[in-house]
Design a protein around this motif. Structure first.
Motif, PDB file in Angstrom:
ATOM      1  N   ALA A 160      -0.189  12.658 -11.257  1.00 36.22           N
ATOM      2  CA  ALA A 160      -0.736  12.313 -10.209  1.00 36.22           C
ATOM      3  C   ALA A 160      -2.108  11.285 -10.621  1.00 36.22           C
ATOM      4  CB  ALA A 160      -1.491  13.544  -9.252  1.00 36.22           C
ATOM      5  N   THR A 161      -2.992  11.987 -11.819  1.00 40.19           N
ATOM      6  CA  THR A 161      -3.867  11.243 -12.602  1.00 40.19           C
ATOM      7  C   THR A 161      -2.945  10.195 -12.739  1.00 40.19           C
ATOM      8  OG1 THR A 161      -4.655  13.633 -13.365  1.00 40.19           O
ATOM      9  CG2 THR A 161      -5.925  11.286 -14.357  1.00 40.19           C
ATOM     10  N   ALA A 162      -2.247  10.226 -13.786  1.00 36.02           N
ATOM     11  CA  ALA A 162      -1.348   8.582 -14.184  1.00 36.02           C
ATOM     12  C   ALA A 162      -1.399   7.548 -13.174  1.00 36.02           C
ATOM     13  CB  ALA A 162      -0.069   9.338 -15.226  1.00 36.02           C
ATOM     14  N   ALA A 163      -0.636   8.258 -12.117  1.00 39.91           N
ATOM     15  CA  ALA A 163      -0.768   7.365 -10.857  1.00 39.91           C
ATOM     16  C   ALA A 163      -1.131   6.714 -10.378  1.00 39.91           C
ATOM     17  CB  ALA A 163       0.650   8.454  -9.744  1.00 39.91           C
ATOM     18  N   LEU A 164      -3.211   7.672  -9.923  1.00 42.11           N
ATOM     19  CA  LEU A 164      -4.378   6.821  -9.077  1.00 42.11           C
ATOM     20  C   LEU A 164      -4.222   5.795  -9.510  1.00 42.11           C
ATOM     21  CD1 LEU A 164      -6.216   8.126  -7.988  1.00 42.11           C
ATOM     22  CD2 LEU A 164      -7.976   8.884  -9.442  1.00 42.11           C
ATOM     23  N   GLU A 169       1.102  -0.888  -0.045  1.00 44.86           N
ATOM     24  CA  GLU A 169      -0.363  -0.039  -0.408  1.00 44.86           C
ATOM     25  C   GLU A 169       1.076   1.654  -0.355  1.00 44.86           C
ATOM     26  OE1 GLU A 169      -3.891  -1.484   1.901  1.00 44.86           O
ATOM     27  OE2 GLU A 169      -2.255  -1.121   3.741  1.00 44.86           O
ATOM     28  N   ARG A 170       1.787   1.364   0.990  1.00 43.70           N
ATOM     29  CA  ARG A 170       2.836   2.715   0.595  1.00 43.70           C
ATOM     30  C   ARG A 170       3.240   3.419  -0.625  1.00 43.70           C
ATOM     31  NH1 ARG A 170       4.205   0.507   5.925  1.00 43.70           N
ATOM     32  NH2 ARG A 170       6.326  -0.487   4.866  1.00 43.70           N
ATOM     33  N   ASN A 171       4.187   1.722  -1.435  1.00 43.64           N
ATOM     34  CA  ASN A 171       4.760   1.729  -2.153  1.00 43.64           C
ATOM     35  C   ASN A 171       3.305   1.820  -3.678  1.00 43.64           C
ATOM     36  OD1 ASN A 171       6.661   0.679  -1.686  1.00 43.64           O
ATOM     37  ND2 ASN A 171       6.535  -1.086  -1.712  1.00 43.64           N
ATOM     38  N   GLY A 172       2.460   1.447  -3.799  1.00 41.89           N
ATOM     39  CA  GLY A 172       1.465   2.013  -4.755  1.00 41.89           C
ATOM     40  C   GLY A 172       0.972   3.380  -3.830  1.00 41.89           C
ATOM     41  N   LEU A 173       0.545   4.119  -2.895  1.00 45.29           N
ATOM     42  CA  LEU A 173       0.624   5.554  -2.857  1.00 45.29           C
ATOM     43  C   LEU A 173       1.548   6.479  -3.025  1.00 45.29           C
ATOM     44  CD1 LEU A 173      -1.556   4.189   0.490  1.00 45.29           C
ATOM     45  CD2 LEU A 173      -2.666   5.460  -1.829  1.00 45.29           C
ATOM     46  N   ALA A 174       2.584   5.944  -2.917  1.00 40.91           N
ATOM     47  CA  ALA A 174       3.721   7.302  -2.980  1.00 40.91           C
ATOM     48  C   ALA A 174       3.455   7.690  -3.787  1.00 40.91           C
ATOM     49  CB  ALA A 174       5.052   6.564  -2.386  1.00 40.91           C
ATOM     50  N   PRO A 175       3.333   7.475  -5.446  1.00 45.33           N
ATOM     51  CA  PRO A 175       3.998   8.201  -6.185  1.00 45.33           C
ATOM     52  C   PRO A 175       2.609   9.268  -6.612  1.00 45.33           C
ATOM     53  CG  PRO A 175       4.300   5.610  -6.697  1.00 45.33           C
ATOM     54  CD  PRO A 175       3.871   6.010  -5.704  1.00 45.33           C
ATOM     55  N   LEU A 176       1.387   8.467  -6.408  1.00 40.46           N
ATOM     56  CA  LEU A 176       0.432   9.577  -6.066  1.00 40.46           C
ATOM     57  C   LEU A 176       0.488  10.478  -5.066  1.00 40.46           C
ATOM     58  CD1 LEU A 176      -2.557  10.103  -7.178  1.00 40.46           C
ATOM     59  CD2 LEU A 176      -3.360   8.399  -5.564  1.00 40.46           C
ATOM     60  N   GLN A 177       1.110  10.639  -3.929  1.00 43.12           N
ATOM     61  CA  GLN A 177       1.525  11.605  -2.974  1.00 43.12           C
ATOM     62  C   GLN A 177       2.324  12.463  -3.317  1.00 43.12           C
ATOM     63  OE1 GLN A 177       3.890  10.635   0.009  1.00 43.12           O
ATOM     64  NE2 GLN A 177       3.551  12.130   1.057  1.00 43.12           N
ATOM     65  N   ALA A 213       3.601  18.309  -5.117  1.00 43.66           N
ATOM     66  CA  ALA A 213       4.358  18.559  -6.632  1.00 43.66           C
ATOM     67  C   ALA A 213       2.998  19.205  -7.160  1.00 43.66           C
ATOM     68  CB  ALA A 213       4.958  18.160  -6.959  1.00 43.66           C
ATOM     69  N   LYS A 214       1.680  19.147  -6.961  1.00 44.27           N
ATOM     70  CA  LYS A 214       1.119  19.724  -8.121  1.00 44.27           C
ATOM     71  C   LYS A 214       0.716  19.601  -9.105  1.00 44.27           C
ATOM     72  CE  LYS A 214      -0.508  23.820  -4.347  1.00 44.27           C
ATOM     73  NZ  LYS A 214      -1.470  22.740  -4.185  1.00 44.27           N
ATOM     74  N   ASP A 215       1.603  18.102  -9.464  1.00 46.39           N
ATOM     75  CA  ASP A 215       1.146  17.532 -10.897  1.00 46.39           C
ATOM     76  C   ASP A 215       0.268  17.188 -11.388  1.00 46.39           C
ATOM     77  OD1 ASP A 215       2.523  16.233 -13.100  1.00 46.39           O
ATOM     78  OD2 ASP A 215       4.387  15.819 -12.690  1.00 46.39           O
ATOM     79  N   THR A 216      -0.970  17.949 -11.427  1.00 50.22           N
ATOM     80  CA  THR A 216      -1.781  16.985 -11.601  1.00 50.22           C
ATOM     81  C   THR A 216      -1.533  15.972 -12.771  1.00 50.22           C
ATOM     82  OG1 THR A 216      -2.696  18.726 -13.347  1.00 50.22           O
ATOM     83  CG2 THR A 216      -3.286  19.095 -10.678  1.00 50.22           C
ATOM     84  N   LYS A 236      -7.838  15.997  -2.579  1.00 55.03           N
ATOM     85  CA  LYS A 236      -6.902  16.429  -3.332  1.00 55.03           C
ATOM     86  C   LYS A 236      -6.721  17.305  -4.664  1.00 55.03           C
ATOM     87  CE  LYS A 236      -3.450  20.233  -2.494  1.00 55.03           C
ATOM     88  NZ  LYS A 236      -3.056  20.316  -2.679  1.00 55.03           N
ATOM     89  N   LEU A 237      -6.252  16.267  -5.486  1.00 55.36           N
ATOM     90  CA  LEU A 237      -6.063  15.987  -6.237  1.00 55.36           C
ATOM     91  C   LEU A 237      -7.538  16.663  -7.487  1.00 55.36           C
ATOM     92  CD1 LEU A 237      -4.784  15.496 -10.114  1.00 55.36           C
ATOM     93  CD2 LEU A 237      -5.648  12.861  -9.045  1.00 55.36           C
ATOM     94  N   GLY A 238      -8.390  16.634  -6.862  1.00 58.77           N
ATOM     95  CA  GLY A 238      -9.237  16.560  -7.398  1.00 58.77           C
ATOM     96  C   GLY A 238      -9.635  17.752  -7.656  1.00 58.77           C
ATOM     97  N   ILE A 239      -9.426  18.686  -6.478  1.00 60.57           N
ATOM     98  CA  ILE A 239      -9.751  20.142  -6.051  1.00 60.57           C
ATOM     99  C   ILE A 239      -8.835  21.225  -6.988  1.00 60.57           C
ATOM    100  CG2 ILE A 239      -9.349  22.015  -4.699  1.00 60.57           C
ATOM    101  CD1 ILE A 239     -10.668  20.388  -2.378  1.00 60.57           C
ATOM    102  N   ASP A 240      -7.518  20.600  -7.355  1.00 59.78           N
ATOM    103  CA  ASP A 240      -5.938  21.168  -7.590  1.00 59.78           C
ATOM    104  C   ASP A 240      -6.227  21.098  -9.058  1.00 59.78           C
ATOM    105  OD1 ASP A 240      -5.005  21.217  -5.660  1.00 59.78           O
ATOM    106  OD2 ASP A 240      -3.516  20.003  -5.723  1.00 59.78           O
ATOM    107  N   SER A 241      -7.217  19.781 -10.073  1.00 59.06           N
ATOM    108  CA  SER A 241      -7.211  19.622 -11.118  1.00 59.06           C
ATOM    109  C   SER A 241      -8.808  20.055 -11.446  1.00 59.06           C
ATOM    110  CB  SER A 241      -7.263  18.329 -11.430  1.00 59.06           C
ATOM    111  OG  SER A 241      -8.594  17.914 -11.041  1.00 59.06           O
ATOM    112  N   ASN A 242      -9.690  20.554 -10.811  1.00 58.91           N
ATOM    113  CA  ASN A 242     -10.891  21.229 -10.791  1.00 58.91           C
ATOM    114  C   ASN A 242     -11.627  19.863 -11.467  1.00 58.91           C
ATOM    115  OD1 ASN A 242     -12.968  23.084 -10.688  1.00 58.91           O
ATOM    116  ND2 ASN A 242     -12.456  23.680 -12.512  1.00 58.91           N
TER     117      ASN A 242
END
Length: 412
Positions: A63-67, A44-52, A57-60, A89-95
């Motif tokens: 983040a979308t690709a890592a989701l 779980e940590r390994n799967g969540l780390a790239p998304l986090q 970094a606000k790289d939407t 957070k991703l949903g808000i940053d990407s509207n």
């Protein structure tokens, strides 16, 4: 739904307030201890780390690709909670409101979400669903929020508006009434718009008892001439009133300065003239002219004024003889009619004395007489005596008496 903007702000606050701990839970580095420990497996940590990392970094795009990988890895309740926060957070940053909705649904589905945050989440779920046209989900979410926060009137108001959209007007009236009662119980002022909204809905849905109660509450809290007029007309249209009850209603509307426009003044003045009160009819028209609602030279006002003038000749002078006969009569009927005539000429002291005589002699409708006795005493400034008379009114006239009582209480 009226409170969508509020819910959106609540969502942002929710994210800022709790997401740092969720972020820290997936970090593999030295950092201050998080407010809460999360149980995450290595997978779980390994799967969540790239998304986090991408969310931080606000790289939407990243983040979308890592989701998808993060979603596949999150199995346990804590992992689902952390994932929901990151998605929010991703949903808000990407509207992206679709992702925001998915995130909130996930947070509500996991047992790791703190109970204190559930109300805010349901409010946001409702706002987003409403914007997406999903009224059923929005209503269900607000219903749950109201269950969690039963003492929050704003939640009840928002739910009420969804009930209106769903053609559930009776439920909406109950919700707004509860919100009003909450504010009153808390010693807080109730906005006039709450009363007006509930009153309008009650009238539209033919809820006569609620219409009367809300009308009385409105004029008690906000006794403006417009509110008096609206409340009394809604009461009239929600009830079955005979000519005598309508006379008492319009007398109160006049006392509360609620008459407005040609139609109001003509209707009341014509009713008074037809009922044998030319002096009162003339006084009403004089007030209409002074308020520039009536043009005395214009038909049908010109004709009505002329008819009143003719009828008034000798009418007032004859009252003395009628009073003597009324007091000598074995029943109260003549005393009642003579009292009504004195009331029409604004001689409230004489009217009150004769109404009392009518009650003593009997043979009259005591509820009608007490209504008018209370009105006459109220008009003459005898508040305590007026209150006693109005409180004695029972049956169908009790509502009219209660409206008079509300007016009386506003006179200091």
């Amino acid at each position: 739904m009226k409170s969508i903007s509020k819910f959106a702000l609540g969502m942002t606050f929710f994210l800022v307030g709790v997401s740092p701990a969720a972020m820290a839970a997936v970090q593999q580095q030295q950092a201050p201890a998080p407010a809460r420990e999360y149980k995450l497996s290595k997978e779980e940590r390994n799967g969540l780390a790239p998304l986090q990392a991408a969310v931080n970094a606000k790289d939407t795009a990243a983040a979308t690709a890592a989701l998808p990988a993060a979603q596949a890895a999150a199995k346990g309740a804590d992992a689902q909670y952390v994932l929901g926060q990151l998605m929010l957070k991703l949903g808000i940053d990407s509207n992206n409101e679709a992702i925001q909705r998915q995130a909130i649904d996930r947070l509500l589905a996991t047992a790791s979400t703190p109970q204190k945050d559930l109300s805010t989440l349901y409010l946001n779920q409702a706002a987003l669903a409403d914007r997406a046209g999903d009224r059923k989900t929005a209503e269900n979410a607000l219903t749950k929020a109201a269950q969690i926060s039963p003492n929050d009137p704003d939640v009840l108001l928002s739910l009420a508006e969804l009930k209106v959209d769903g053609k559930k007007g009776a439920e909406a009236v109950d919700l707004i009434s509860r919100a009003i009662d909450m504010r009153k119980a808390a010693g807080q002022p109730v906005p006039d718009t709450w009363y007006k909204r509930a009153l309008s809905l009650a009238f539209q849905n033919k809820m006569a008892p609620q219409s009367v109660a809300l009308g009385k509450a409105l004029v008690a809290a906000y006794p403006t001439p417009t509110n008096w007029r609206d409340a009394l007309l809604i009461y009239r249209d929600s009830s079955t009133l005979d000519a005598q009850a309508q006379l008492d209603l319009f007398r109160l509307m006049r006392a509360a300065k609620g008459l407005t426009g040609e139609r109001d003044y003509f209707r009341f003045a014509d009713q008074l003239k037809s009922g044998g009160f030319p002096g009162e009819s003339k006084a009403v028209l004089d007030e209409g002219v002074a308020a520039r609602h009536v043009d005395a030279a214009k038909s049908p006002f010109k004709e009505l004024i002329a008819a009143n003038t003719v009828q008034m000749k000798g009418d007032r002078e004859s009252l003395g003889g009628l009073e003597t006969k009324a007091l000598a009569s074995g029943t109260g009927q003549m005393a009642l009619s003579t009292a009504d005539a004195y009331y029409g000429y604004g001689d409230y002291a004489k009217a009150a004395a004769l109404y009392r005589a009518a009650l003593q002699k009997g043979g009259v409708d005591a509820n009608l007489v007490n209504t008018r006795l209370g009105a006459a005493l109220a008009q003459s400034g005898q508040k305590v005596e007026a209150e006693a008379a109005l409180k004695a009114v029972q049956g169908p006239r009790a509502d009219i008496a209660a409206f008079w009582m509300a007016w009386l209480n506003q006179r200091g």
